[in-house]
Design a protein around this motif. Structure first.
Motif, short mmCIF file in Angstrom:
data_model
loop_
_atom_site.label_atom_id
_atom_site.label_comp_id
_atom_site.label_asym_id
_atom_site.label_seq_id
_atom_site.Cartn_x
_atom_site.Cartn_y
_atom_site.Cartn_z
N GLY A 134 0.82 -1.20 0.00
CA GLY A 134 0.00 0.00 0.00
C GLY A 134 0.86 1.26 0.00
O GLY A 134 1.72 1.42 0.87
N MET A 135 0.60 2.12 -0.97
CA MET A 135 1.29 3.41 -1.04
C MET A 135 0.26 4.50 -0.80
O MET A 135 -0.77 4.57 -1.49
CB MET A 135 1.96 3.61 -2.39
N GLY A 136 0.51 5.37 0.19
CA GLY A 136 -0.43 6.43 0.51
C GLY A 136 -0.42 7.52 -0.55
O GLY A 136 0.57 8.24 -0.70
N LEU A 137 -1.51 7.64 -1.28
CA LEU A 137 -1.56 8.59 -2.39
C LEU A 137 -1.40 10.03 -1.91
O LEU A 137 -0.66 10.82 -2.51
CB LEU A 137 -2.88 8.42 -3.15
N GLU A 138 -2.10 10.40 -0.83
CA GLU A 138 -2.01 11.77 -0.34
C GLU A 138 -0.61 12.12 0.14
O GLU A 138 -0.13 13.25 -0.05
CB GLU A 138 -3.01 11.99 0.80
N ARG A 139 0.09 11.16 0.75
CA ARG A 139 1.44 11.42 1.24
C ARG A 139 2.41 11.64 0.08
O ARG A 139 3.24 12.55 0.12
CB ARG A 139 1.91 10.26 2.12
N VAL A 140 2.29 10.81 -0.95
CA VAL A 140 3.14 11.00 -2.12
C VAL A 140 2.81 12.33 -2.80
O VAL A 140 3.70 13.06 -3.24
CB VAL A 140 2.98 9.82 -3.09
N ALA A 141 1.51 12.67 -2.83
CA ALA A 141 1.09 13.90 -3.49
C ALA A 141 1.67 15.12 -2.80
O ALA A 141 2.15 16.06 -3.46
CB ALA A 141 -0.43 13.98 -3.54
N PHE A 142 1.63 15.18 -1.47
CA PHE A 142 2.14 16.41 -0.83
C PHE A 142 3.65 16.53 -0.98
O PHE A 142 4.19 17.64 -1.05
CB PHE A 142 1.62 16.55 0.61
N ILE A 143 4.35 15.39 -1.09
CA ILE A 143 5.79 15.46 -1.33
C ILE A 143 6.06 15.92 -2.76
O ILE A 143 6.87 16.83 -3.00
CB ILE A 143 6.43 14.08 -1.07
N LYS A 144 5.35 15.34 -3.72
CA LYS A 144 5.58 15.68 -5.13
C LYS A 144 5.12 17.11 -5.45
O LYS A 144 5.64 17.73 -6.38
CB LYS A 144 4.85 14.69 -6.05
N GLN A 145 4.17 17.63 -4.70
CA GLN A 145 3.67 18.97 -4.97
C GLN A 145 4.40 20.03 -4.16
O GLN A 145 4.11 21.22 -4.28
CB GLN A 145 2.16 19.02 -4.70
N GLY A 146 5.35 19.59 -3.31
CA GLY A 146 6.17 20.53 -2.56
C GLY A 146 5.44 21.32 -1.51
O GLY A 146 5.81 22.46 -1.19
N VAL A 147 4.36 20.73 -0.95
CA VAL A 147 3.62 21.41 0.11
C VAL A 147 3.91 20.73 1.45
O VAL A 147 4.61 19.73 1.51
CB VAL A 147 2.11 21.45 -0.19
N GLN A 148 3.34 21.28 2.52
CA GLN A 148 3.73 20.85 3.86
C GLN A 148 2.95 19.65 4.39
O GLN A 148 3.42 18.96 5.29
CB GLN A 148 3.57 22.02 4.83
N ASN A 149 1.76 19.40 3.87
CA ASN A 149 0.94 18.33 4.42
C ASN A 149 -0.15 17.96 3.41
O ASN A 149 -0.30 18.60 2.37
CB ASN A 149 0.32 18.75 5.75
N MET A 150 -0.92 16.93 3.76
CA MET A 150 -1.95 16.42 2.85
C MET A 150 -3.10 17.40 2.64
O MET A 150 -3.83 17.31 1.65
CB MET A 150 -2.50 15.09 3.37
N TYR A 151 -3.29 18.35 3.57
CA TYR A 151 -4.40 19.30 3.45
C TYR A 151 -4.12 20.36 2.38
O TYR A 151 -5.02 21.10 2.01
CB TYR A 151 -4.66 19.99 4.79
#
Length: 884
Positions: free
Chosen positions: A231-248
């Protein structure tokens, strides 16, 4: 990289590597032990556990999930969210550790231009189970990670199991390093927030037993088929790839946060408490959108209660940000636009979603207004009582009106009073303990589904009941008290599994058939028929004659009268649904149903009660369809073909690739349905709508009798009409007018009696005033009135007496017997209240003696009880209290 793009790349990557792409299952889990789909693996558990043969050797999905166990942490940490998406790849006895590790490293580190996720290997860390030398060697072989960035950890973090005997195995986790500014050095072993877990690879290879805890169990051997669950957390990967601080702050969530901040006139990042509230709003709006899209609607129990809680937390958070009015019409469209690229259904079903959400907001805003009145009264009372709002009042506001303690504290603080947090905390803990005990009891009532593993492995149970009522089969399994046995004796209740059955198992809103299972020397009465796991039909039956044994020949015999009534009711449900939509329009979706012989219940989306004329019209259209003797035609076909024909898929239901379409009158009623049905609409007999009620802010419920039960209902009502016309000596056509006239006469007489009783009580004012006593610092009028019409009469007299006491420190306490129920009313003047005498305390004291409860405002209060004989004792206790 947009979240929907990560979603797409995941599925493309694994599809190219031989995985079957499986669409996300509903957030409403099929697992009876789960309220929601809480992890990406949940839809695959029957395959991973061996309970059901896997239909494909390897699969991949991006699964919608909901978790609310950490709801209070939402917004406070960068990783807690109620709705999230889990990217997974699964192998069912196909590939194992090497391919899982190789796939993960390849997808993560392949450049974005080449279809990967483009992570720099220098930012990645890996953990393996401390004894898993194989996984360690494979990471060294397939990755470029230096030895120090592959860490061995213990069972508490790197060993997976369900917490029950069964499959288990080590796991390997992949972490992203946010950098030295985010925390301490040392890798994931430090358990520092600097290292974000983005992917977990579970190597399901062992069978365990003697499970005492997560880390205390016995490995009894290897599984015959080793499985992979990642399982890969989509929101966690997204906030890293989008250069933001958290999933929100990712693209699927941030637009709602920004709109909420704009509505509140706030700047995100300027104030920590406001930021937390904005993150709660953004998370919960998205969760609400996705839950309603999967058919969940707000209610007071189960999944609907969780949804209601999420939506109300949004409303309360907006209030704490200074916005008192409706905001959902602003927030939900923003969430829809952010999510529709990945989930087009949220746009397609938005009319239904928005109607449910907006109605809930409207309802709660009214509830909130009444709660504020209660809190205002409590705050007003607290100003003169030590400056503290009672803990039980705070709990009442939380439990009944949905006020979080934070809102109560804020309003109290603004008024300059405190709240008794200790009592509130005690009551909250008691509630949690009760809920925990209830959940444990319910869990204990559920059988361990593993008992069906071997039985399901023998193949699906074939249902033959569409074409026949009796069918010869063979006993494949017998379960008694949750354990497999070889036979069930006379008097025992057992679960019996057959190769085929003509008995319908409860599903699709249709209750199970009644009937018997008979064989050579035995007979068993069928009590229930269920599908505890997909594809397996289990008969719960009481053996009434002989002994049922494994491999015995057995014939299922359906009770023909019951089946006839059940098919009438199920086809009747379709007819009523079609009539409902004809009258109310296409927006009236079916939202649930239940039918059995002679009865049907249909829930549907609609925001207001049906008028008598509308109910009559629906009933007439339904019975006209029955009279028209429409053909009822059933066909099996692919789901896409059925939808192209216009077959209605019920909102929130789940369907396979092949479906059964039921037509009544051709396209007039065309629905996907696996239930049993009549062959023509005339066979339904009759529809009699007997009830229409609310089951939520956006759902209504119709109940109807069907067939012979409908006739019996009409016959009973005819008999009542005949008795009334005979007793009142009026023709049937004049019966309603006569009853209305009698009702008006009765009401007039009641008003006259009430006026006479009030006048009689008022005549006692001089007598009661003459008996006033000096008790402590007040002049008190205490009196027992004997029999009274109602509490209102006593209250009116108490207010007259208080007015006659004028400006002096006066107290009035009157008690009477209102139809066998004692009532006590206390009233105080302003001067008495200045001396610390409060009506609520006096009413409560008297009510305790009377065996009941009471209370109210300092100036006027009421109490009651169960024992009128103790009225004099109650007044004596109040007299002693005032004199003290």
């Amino acid at each position: 990289m947009q979240t929907a793009e990560i979603h797409r790349r995941w599925l493309d990557f694994f599809e190219k590597r031989g995985h079957t792409v499986v669409p996300s299952a509903s957030l409403v889990s099929d697992d009876p032990s789960l309220m929601f789909t809480v992890a990406g693996m949940v839809p695959f558990v029957p395959y991973l556990s061996g309970l059901v043969p896997a239909p494909y050797p390897r699969a991949t999905s991006v699964q919608k999930c909901i978790r609310t166990n950490d709801i209070e942490e939402v917004g406070k940490t960068p990783r807690h969210g109620t709705f999230f998406q889990m990217c997974g790849n699964f192998s069912f006895g196909d590939y194992f550790k090497e391919e899982a590790i190789r796939f993960a490293w390849e997808l993560l580190t392949t450049s974005e231009d080449d279809g990967g996720l483009g992570f720099d290997p220098k930012d990645l860390w890996v953990t393996v189970y401390e004894d898993d030398d194989e996984a360690l060697a494979l990471w060294k072989r397939h990755s470029t990670l230096p030895d120090e960035r592959i860490q061995r950890l213990g069972k508490d973090t790197n060993y997976w199991s369900t917490g029950q005997p069964g499959p288990a195995g080590p796991c390997s986790e992949i972490f992203y390093d946010l950098g030295p500014d985010a925390g301490v050095d040392g890798g994931p072993a430090t358990d520092d927030d600097r290292y974000v877990e983005i992917w977990n690879l579970v190597f399901m290879q062992y069978q365990i037993t003697d499970v005492a805890s997560k880390t205390d169990f016995t490995i009894v051997g290897e599984l015959p088929n080793k499985n992979i669950d990642t399982g890969m957390g989509l929101e966690r990967v997204a906030f890293i790839k989008q250069g933001v601080q958290n999933m929100y702050e990712i693209d699927q969530v941030r637009p709602v946060l920004d709109r909420a901040a704009e509505l509140a006139g706030k700047t995100y990042g300027a104030n920590h408490e406001d930021d937390v509230r904005l993150r709660v709003i953004a998370d919960h709006v998205r969760s609400g959108l996705m839950l309603i899209a999967d058919g969940v609607t707000p209610s007071n129990e189960g999944r609907g209660y969780i949804l209601r809680r999420l939506l109300r937390r949004v409303i309360l958070s907006m209030r704490l940000l200074g916005v008192d009015g409706p905001t959902f019409p602003e927030l939900f469209p923003v969430s829809r636009d952010a999510m529709q690229a990945a989930y087009p259904e949220v746009a397609r079903e938005f009319e239904f979603i928005s109607r449910a959400a907006y109605a809930e907001e409207k309802t709660f805003l009214r509830t909130l207004a009444s709660g504020i009145q209660i809190l205002d009264a409590a705050v007003s009372g607290a100003r003169g009582a030590g400056g503290e709002v009672a803990g039980d009042t705070a709990f009442l506001l939380h439990d009944t009106h949905g006020f979080p303690i934070e809102l109560t504290l804020e309003i109290a603080e603004e008024a300059g009073v405190s709240v008794d947090r200790s009592v509130f905390a005690t009551l909250m803990q008691e509630q949690r303990d009760r809920a925990k005990a209830d959940a444990k009891a319910k869990k204990g009532q559920r059988a361990d589904l593993s008992v069906y593993t071997e039985l399901r492995g023998l193949g699906e149970t074939l249902f033959t009941g569409y074409d026949e009522l009796n069918h010869e089969s063979r006993v494949l399994g017998i379960v008694v008290d949750g354990a497999p046995v070889r036979e069930a004796r006379e008097g025992e209740v057992a679960e019996i599994v057959l190769a085929e059955t003509s008995l319908w198992a409860e599903s699709g809103g249709q209750d199970s058939d009644q009937g018997v299972i008979v064989g050579d020397g035995f007979e068993a009465e069928v009590l229930d028929v269920q599908k505890p796991v997909p594809g397996l039909i289990v008969h719960t039956a009481k053996v009434v004659v002989g002994t049922v044994g494994l491999d015995a020949r057995a014939e299922t015999r359906v009770d023909p009268d019951y089946r006839r009534g059940a098919t009438q009711a199920h086809s009747g449900t379709h007819v009523v649904h079609a009539a409902l939509r004809e009258v109310l329009g296409a927006n009236a979706h079916q939202a649930g149903s239940y039918n059995k012989a002679g009865y049907l219940r249909l829930d549907f989306t609609h925001g207001e009660a049906l008028s008598a004329a509308t109910r009559s019209e629906i009933e007439e259209i339904s019975n006209l369809a029955i009279r028209s003797d429409y053909d009822v035609v059933t066909r099996e076909m692919p789901l896409d073909e059925a939808k192209a024909l216009g077959a209605m898929a019920l909102f929130g239901e789940k369907y396979g690739d092949r479906v059964r379409v039921v037509d009544i009158g051709g396209p007039w009623s065309r629905e996907l349905c696996a239930g049993t049905h009549v062959e023509s609409s005339a066979e339904i007999g009759m529809i009699s709508l007997v009830s229409e009620s609310s089951v939520g802010s956006t759902n209504r419920r119709l109940e109807s009798l069907v067939g012979i039960e409908a006739f019996r209902n009409f016959a009973a009502e005819r008999a009542i009409v005949q008795q009334l016309t005979s007793g009142l000596k009026v023709p049937r056509a004049e019966l309603v007018t006569k009853v209305q006239d009698l009702g008006a006469q009765l009401r007039t007489a009641e008003k006259r009696i009430a006026a006479l009783e009030a006048e009689k009580l008022a005549q006692r004012v001089p007598e009661l005033l003459a008996g006033a006593e000096e008790l402590g610092e007040v002049r008190a009028v205490l009196g027992s009135l004997g029999g009274v019409g109602s509490a209102d009469d006593v209250r009116g007299l108490a207010l007259q007496l208080r007015d006659r006491l004028g400006a002096e420190a006066g107290v009035v306490v009157l008690a009477g017997d209102a139809g066998g129920k004692p009532v006590v009313i206390a009233a105080t003047t302003a001067a008495a209240r200045d001396r610390g005498v409060r009506a609520g305390d006096l009413a409560k004291l008297g009510a305790q003696v009377l065996g009941g409860g009471g209370g109210g405002k300092p100036d006027l209060a009421q109490g009651g009880g169960t024992d009128p004989a103790k009225i004099d004792e109650a007044l004596a206790e109040i007299r002693r209290s005032l004199a003290a």
